[in-house]
Write a protein that holds these residues in place. Sequence first.
Motif, mmCIF file in Angstrom:
data_model
loop_
_atom_site.group_PDB
_atom_site.id
_atom_site.type_symbol
_atom_site.label_atom_id
_atom_site.label_comp_id
_atom_site.label_asym_id
_atom_site.label_seq_id
_atom_site.Cartn_x
_atom_site.Cartn_y
_atom_site.Cartn_z
ATOM 1 N N SER A 335 0.816 -1.209 0.000
ATOM 2 C CA SER A 335 0.000 0.000 0.000
ATOM 3 C C SER A 335 0.849 1.256 0.000
ATOM 4 C CB SER A 335 -0.928 0.011 1.225
ATOM 5 O OG SER A 335 -1.798 -1.096 1.200
ATOM 6 N N ILE A 336 1.993 1.200 0.652
ATOM 7 C CA ILE A 336 2.874 2.368 0.695
ATOM 8 C C ILE A 336 3.702 2.473 -0.572
ATOM 9 C CG2 ILE A 336 4.733 3.500 1.976
ATOM 10 C CD1 ILE A 336 3.918 1.871 4.403
ATOM 11 N N VAL A 337 4.193 1.352 -1.043
ATOM 12 C CA VAL A 337 5.212 1.351 -2.093
ATOM 13 C C VAL A 337 4.640 1.549 -3.487
ATOM 14 C CG1 VAL A 337 6.967 -0.089 -3.219
ATOM 15 C CG2 VAL A 337 6.814 -0.022 -0.734
ATOM 16 N N THR A 338 3.504 0.956 -3.790
ATOM 17 C CA THR A 338 3.026 0.944 -5.174
ATOM 18 C C THR A 338 2.750 2.343 -5.733
ATOM 19 O OG1 THR A 338 0.813 0.471 -4.291
ATOM 20 C CG2 THR A 338 2.053 -1.379 -5.172
ATOM 21 N N ASP A 339 2.444 3.312 -4.891
ATOM 22 C CA ASP A 339 2.187 4.671 -5.368
ATOM 23 C C ASP A 339 3.414 5.573 -5.267
ATOM 24 O OD1 ASP A 339 -0.469 4.166 -6.032
ATOM 25 O OD2 ASP A 339 -1.172 4.606 -4.002
ATOM 26 N N ALA A 340 4.534 5.013 -4.857
ATOM 27 C CA ALA A 340 5.755 5.808 -4.718
ATOM 28 C C ALA A 340 6.364 6.113 -6.080
ATOM 29 C CB ALA A 340 6.760 5.068 -3.840
ATOM 30 N N LEU A 357 7.581 -5.162 -7.198
ATOM 31 C CA LEU A 357 6.292 -4.504 -7.400
ATOM 32 C C LEU A 357 6.341 -3.531 -8.572
ATOM 33 C CD1 LEU A 357 5.442 -3.767 -3.650
ATOM 34 C CD2 LEU A 357 4.357 -5.479 -5.117
ATOM 35 N N ASN A 358 7.458 -3.586 -9.332
ATOM 36 C CA ASN A 358 7.656 -2.724 -10.511
ATOM 37 C C ASN A 358 7.726 -1.244 -10.152
ATOM 38 O OD1 ASN A 358 7.646 -5.022 -12.105
ATOM 39 N ND2 ASN A 358 5.477 -4.843 -12.614
ATOM 40 N N VAL A 359 8.273 -0.967 -8.983
ATOM 41 C CA VAL A 359 8.498 0.415 -8.551
ATOM 42 C C VAL A 359 9.998 0.685 -8.641
ATOM 43 C CG1 VAL A 359 8.381 2.016 -6.601
ATOM 44 C CG2 VAL A 359 6.515 0.383 -7.005
ATOM 45 N N PRO A 360 10.422 1.765 -9.290
ATOM 46 C CA PRO A 360 11.851 2.068 -9.388
ATOM 47 C C PRO A 360 12.515 2.036 -8.018
ATOM 48 C CG PRO A 360 10.608 3.542 -10.788
ATOM 49 C CD PRO A 360 9.594 2.756 -10.003
ATOM 50 N N SER A 361 13.542 1.209 -7.899
ATOM 51 C CA SER A 361 14.146 0.934 -6.601
ATOM 52 C C SER A 361 15.655 1.118 -6.685
ATOM 53 C CB SER A 361 13.801 -0.503 -6.180
ATOM 54 O OG SER A 361 14.547 -0.909 -5.072
ATOM 55 N N PHE A 362 16.195 2.005 -5.857
ATOM 56 C CA PHE A 362 17.619 2.320 -5.893
ATOM 57 C C PHE A 362 18.290 1.860 -4.602
ATOM 58 C CE2 PHE A 362 15.518 5.340 -8.650
ATOM 59 C CZ PHE A 362 16.350 5.435 -9.751
ATOM 60 N N ASN A 405 13.897 -9.905 -16.164
ATOM 61 C CA ASN A 405 12.865 -10.073 -15.155
ATOM 62 C C ASN A 405 13.412 -10.927 -14.021
ATOM 63 O OD1 ASN A 405 10.795 -8.654 -16.520
ATOM 64 N ND2 ASN A 405 10.435 -10.437 -17.827
ATOM 65 N N TYR A 406 12.732 -10.910 -12.887
ATOM 66 C CA TYR A 406 13.158 -11.681 -11.714
ATOM 67 C C TYR A 406 13.433 -13.136 -12.073
ATOM 68 C CZ TYR A 406 12.471 -14.432 -7.448
ATOM 69 O OH TYR A 406 12.601 -15.342 -6.434
#
Length: 451
Positions: A335-340, A357-362, A405-406
């Motif tokens: 819920s927190i991450v997907t809209d980041a 979750l396909n959110v850009p992650s650094f 992909n993973y």
Amino acid sequence: MKNICFIANFEKTAFFESIAQKLLEQKNYNIYWLVVNKKQSEKLKLKFGDENVCLINKKVNCNYFNKELINKIKLNEILFQDRSLNEGSKDDLNYLELATSKIYEFLNINNIKYIYGELTWAHELITLKICDLNKNLNCKFFSPSTIRFPLDHFLFFTNSEQSNFFKRSIKFEEKISKSTENYLSLVQNIRPKNLYYSYEFIFKKIKKIFYEDYFDKHDPTRISRIRRGLKLFNKFINLFLFNFISKKNLNYLKKKKYIIYFLQKQPEASIDVKGAYYENQFVNFRNLWRLVPSDFKILIKEHPNSIGDNNLIFYRNFTKFNNSILIADMDNFESIVTDAFATFSVASTASMQSAMLNVPSFTLSNCFFNEMKFSHRISLEEIKNFKNIYELMDLFYKVNEMKNNYEQSNFVKNSFNGKIIGDGKFENNNLVKVMNAFIETTIQSDETNSK
């Protein structure tokens, strides 16, 4: 016969011991141990023999002070990384010098070719460095560690950052689930906040400090009873005060643009060793904040097992910056991450999960999962050179197109089936799986050496 050495490490020792017993049944392995705790050393000697166990506590002595080797290893760096030794103590630095000499001597005399251990404490990092810097030993260091998702697969890491790992000649092709449930439930149960409100648990912690001391006085990983008692007392104070810190929930974030900075548990190998030179989490945050536009929020997400470790001043240092917010600890990570807009950490598992979750992650440190889509390693120097976060994201998406992909990632294909943490790791069928993985590393390495 193949000579294998395990490095004892608290509760991990029992698991390594079970694997060692399985290997002895194969009639083709000699088992050796590096140990820093005298009580544990005496116990292991009963099973594996006096000559096969090397005690390297603070009373260590060696036949030859290996000055040449000592000068090759950045002992100051290792001293700083260790959570028990004091970087200002000459005695502790002298201990590392003697331990370096003794470990080399033990490996060389016994012709040890394979070492398996964690990468947490100073003596473990020194052993890795000895293997890397002395090709004449022809000794390989492997650190078995779960890939997190799923929990029942692991890699043998070969460097302290845990970014390089053993490459299998026969790739693991079976499709595996990337379910996050098992790992996250394990993490949240390691030291849940509510446990510290149990009178029974409090009593056990106090009893353990004063009456059931595992350590001996020369154990370099020892933390004094006073320090442990103060730490426990501060834990309860911080847990209580954490409830009064201003935190925002998901409703506040609706229709807002934000990035997330995941704090990491500290001290912990994941940041103090894997994330070396990024261990100052406040400095990391401050440099990210500089990159964020004025219409963005930057969320600070505390590690669930760190709640109570830090005081009010620690959090105030983060939240005093404009648009910086401490987010309430939410059970629903997605819920927190997907809209980041993006997430950042030093080397957190939360960054790996964000990428899933396909959110850009650094990540600031080089991590094994950076090869997968939506995960990217970025240094603070690079952050400084970007004009704004949009320029950073332009680069991210260009690089992201070329990634796997993973399921197709090298770390998945080179992983082994078996549990090395969590429930079921001591079951016989699991021990056989893990033992076979250990054997594969020795066979393949021998074949490589013979070419």
